[in-house]
Design a protein around this motif. Sequence first.
Motif, PDB file in Angstrom:
ATOM      1  N   LEU A   1       0.837  -1.184   0.000  1.00 27.70           N
ATOM      2  CA  LEU A   1       0.000   0.000   0.000  1.00 27.70           C
ATOM      3  C   LEU A   1       0.882   1.247   0.000  1.00 27.70           C
ATOM      4  O   LEU A   1       1.897   1.290   0.665  1.00 27.70           O
ATOM      5  CB  LEU A   1      -0.879   0.043   1.249  1.00 27.70           C
ATOM      6  N   ARG A   2       0.450   2.251  -0.715  1.00 30.40           N
ATOM      7  CA  ARG A   2       1.106   3.553  -0.628  1.00 30.40           C
ATOM      8  C   ARG A   2       0.594   4.249   0.637  1.00 30.40           C
ATOM      9  O   ARG A   2      -0.422   3.852   1.210  1.00 30.40           O
ATOM     10  CB  ARG A   2       0.763   4.408  -1.852  1.00 30.40           C
ATOM     11  N   ALA A   3       1.270   5.294   1.077  1.00 32.43           N
ATOM     12  CA  ALA A   3       0.891   5.995   2.311  1.00 32.43           C
ATOM     13  C   ALA A   3      -0.555   6.478   2.245  1.00 32.43           C
ATOM     14  O   ALA A   3      -1.319   6.330   3.197  1.00 32.43           O
ATOM     15  CB  ALA A   3       1.835   7.157   2.576  1.00 32.43           C
ATOM     16  N   ARG A   4      -0.951   7.035   1.112  1.00 33.38           N
ATOM     17  CA  ARG A   4      -2.329   7.543   0.990  1.00 33.38           C
ATOM     18  C   ARG A   4      -3.347   6.416   1.102  1.00 33.38           C
ATOM     19  O   ARG A   4      -4.451   6.626   1.576  1.00 33.38           O
ATOM     20  CB  ARG A   4      -2.506   8.329  -0.303  1.00 33.38           C
ATOM     21  N   ASP A   5      -2.972   5.211   0.658  1.00 34.35           N
ATOM     22  CA  ASP A   5      -3.872   4.060   0.777  1.00 34.35           C
ATOM     23  C   ASP A   5      -4.012   3.624   2.232  1.00 34.35           C
ATOM     24  O   ASP A   5      -5.092   3.221   2.663  1.00 34.35           O
ATOM     25  CB  ASP A   5      -3.373   2.894  -0.078  1.00 34.35           C
ATOM     26  N   VAL A   6      -2.914   3.693   2.987  1.00 29.95           N
ATOM     27  CA  VAL A   6      -2.968   3.369   4.419  1.00 29.95           C
ATOM     28  C   VAL A   6      -3.901   4.361   5.119  1.00 29.95           C
ATOM     29  O   VAL A   6      -4.778   3.962   5.892  1.00 29.95           O
ATOM     30  CB  VAL A   6      -1.556   3.394   5.060  1.00 29.95           C
ATOM     31  N   VAL A   7      -3.743   5.642   4.806  1.00 31.64           N
ATOM     32  CA  VAL A   7      -4.584   6.687   5.414  1.00 31.64           C
ATOM     33  C   VAL A   7      -6.048   6.432   5.061  1.00 31.64           C
ATOM     34  O   VAL A   7      -6.926   6.500   5.933  1.00 31.64           O
ATOM     35  CB  VAL A   7      -4.139   8.094   4.948  1.00 31.64           C
ATOM     36  N   ALA A   8      -6.324   6.102   3.813  1.00 29.00           N
ATOM     37  CA  ALA A   8      -7.704   5.860   3.369  1.00 29.00           C
ATOM     38  C   ALA A   8      -8.296   4.624   4.048  1.00 29.00           C
ATOM     39  O   ALA A   8      -9.461   4.629   4.449  1.00 29.00           O
ATOM     40  CB  ALA A   8      -7.749   5.707   1.856  1.00 29.00           C
ATOM     41  N   VAL A  46      12.680   6.266  -4.285  1.00 28.81           N
ATOM     42  CA  VAL A  46      11.532   7.138  -4.494  1.00 28.81           C
ATOM     43  C   VAL A  46      10.234   6.481  -4.021  1.00 28.81           C
ATOM     44  O   VAL A  46       9.442   7.094  -3.321  1.00 28.81           O
ATOM     45  CB  VAL A  46      11.404   7.528  -5.995  1.00 28.81           C
ATOM     46  N   LEU A  47      10.036   5.242  -4.379  1.00 32.79           N
ATOM     47  CA  LEU A  47       8.793   4.538  -4.088  1.00 32.79           C
ATOM     48  C   LEU A  47       8.869   3.804  -2.748  1.00 32.79           C
ATOM     49  O   LEU A  47       9.826   3.075  -2.488  1.00 32.79           O
ATOM     50  CB  LEU A  47       8.485   3.536  -5.199  1.00 32.79           C
ATOM     51  N   VAL A  48       7.859   4.036  -1.911  1.00 33.82           N
ATOM     52  CA  VAL A  48       7.763   3.349  -0.621  1.00 33.82           C
ATOM     53  C   VAL A  48       6.376   2.743  -0.529  1.00 33.82           C
ATOM     54  O   VAL A  48       5.384   3.394  -0.821  1.00 33.82           O
ATOM     55  CB  VAL A  48       7.977   4.334   0.560  1.00 33.82           C
ATOM     56  N   LYS A  49       6.324   1.474  -0.129  1.00 33.75           N
ATOM     57  CA  LYS A  49       5.040   0.798   0.047  1.00 33.75           C
ATOM     58  C   LYS A  49       5.018   0.122   1.410  1.00 33.75           C
ATOM     59  O   LYS A  49       6.046  -0.292   1.936  1.00 33.75           O
ATOM     60  CB  LYS A  49       4.812  -0.247  -1.046  1.00 33.75           C
ATOM     61  N   TYR A  50       3.804   0.023   1.952  1.00 36.25           N
ATOM     62  CA  TYR A  50       3.613  -0.557   3.279  1.00 36.25           C
ATOM     63  C   TYR A  50       2.752  -1.798   3.170  1.00 36.25           C
ATOM     64  O   TYR A  50       1.856  -1.881   2.336  1.00 36.25           O
ATOM     65  CB  TYR A  50       2.950   0.473   4.208  1.00 36.25           C
ATOM     66  N   SER A  51       2.994  -2.747   4.053  1.00 34.55           N
ATOM     67  CA  SER A  51       2.193  -3.968   4.060  1.00 34.55           C
ATOM     68  C   SER A  51       0.855  -3.707   4.753  1.00 34.55           C
ATOM     69  O   SER A  51       0.689  -2.726   5.487  1.00 34.55           O
ATOM     70  CB  SER A  51       2.942  -5.102   4.773  1.00 34.55           C
ATOM     71  N   HIS A  52      -0.073  -4.605   4.528  1.00 35.12           N
ATOM     72  CA  HIS A  52      -1.378  -4.512   5.184  1.00 35.12           C
ATOM     73  C   HIS A  52      -1.225  -4.668   6.700  1.00 35.12           C
ATOM     74  O   HIS A  52      -2.099  -4.244   7.456  1.00 35.12           O
ATOM     75  CB  HIS A  52      -2.340  -5.564   4.615  1.00 35.12           C
ATOM     76  N   ASP A  53      -0.120  -5.256   7.136  1.00 33.98           N
ATOM     77  CA  ASP A  53       0.146  -5.410   8.567  1.00 33.98           C
ATOM     78  C   ASP A  53       0.279  -4.053   9.254  1.00 33.98           C
ATOM     79  O   ASP A  53      -0.018  -3.919  10.443  1.00 33.98           O
ATOM     80  CB  ASP A  53       1.428  -6.212   8.805  1.00 33.98           C
TER      81      ASP A  53
END
Length: 88
Positions: A1-8, A46-53
């Motif tokens: 997930l991108r940061a904005r997706d985590v926030v959403a 440049v690109l950072v993604k986060y896990s659903h965890d």
Amino acid sequence: LRARDVVAKIGNLHGQKFTSFVLQAILSEHGLKSKPECCWKATEGVLVKYSHDVVAFIKRLSKVEVEAAVTGYKSRMKKRQRRRGAVA
């Protein structure tokens, strides 16, 4: 997930709108960006993604833990800003 997706995905936390600032505070306070199981960074940096965890971890935090993370993060950012001002 991108940061904005985590926030959403979180939307609201403890009756407050969850923002990217709160996300950055929690990531910083709990060192989540340095944990490969939570955060992936492209080799170009440049690109950072986060896990659903990360979403699950944040949702488990108490209101006090979230507030402490935000307070600590604000304090670190102010100190950082002061240091930059002194150098200039």
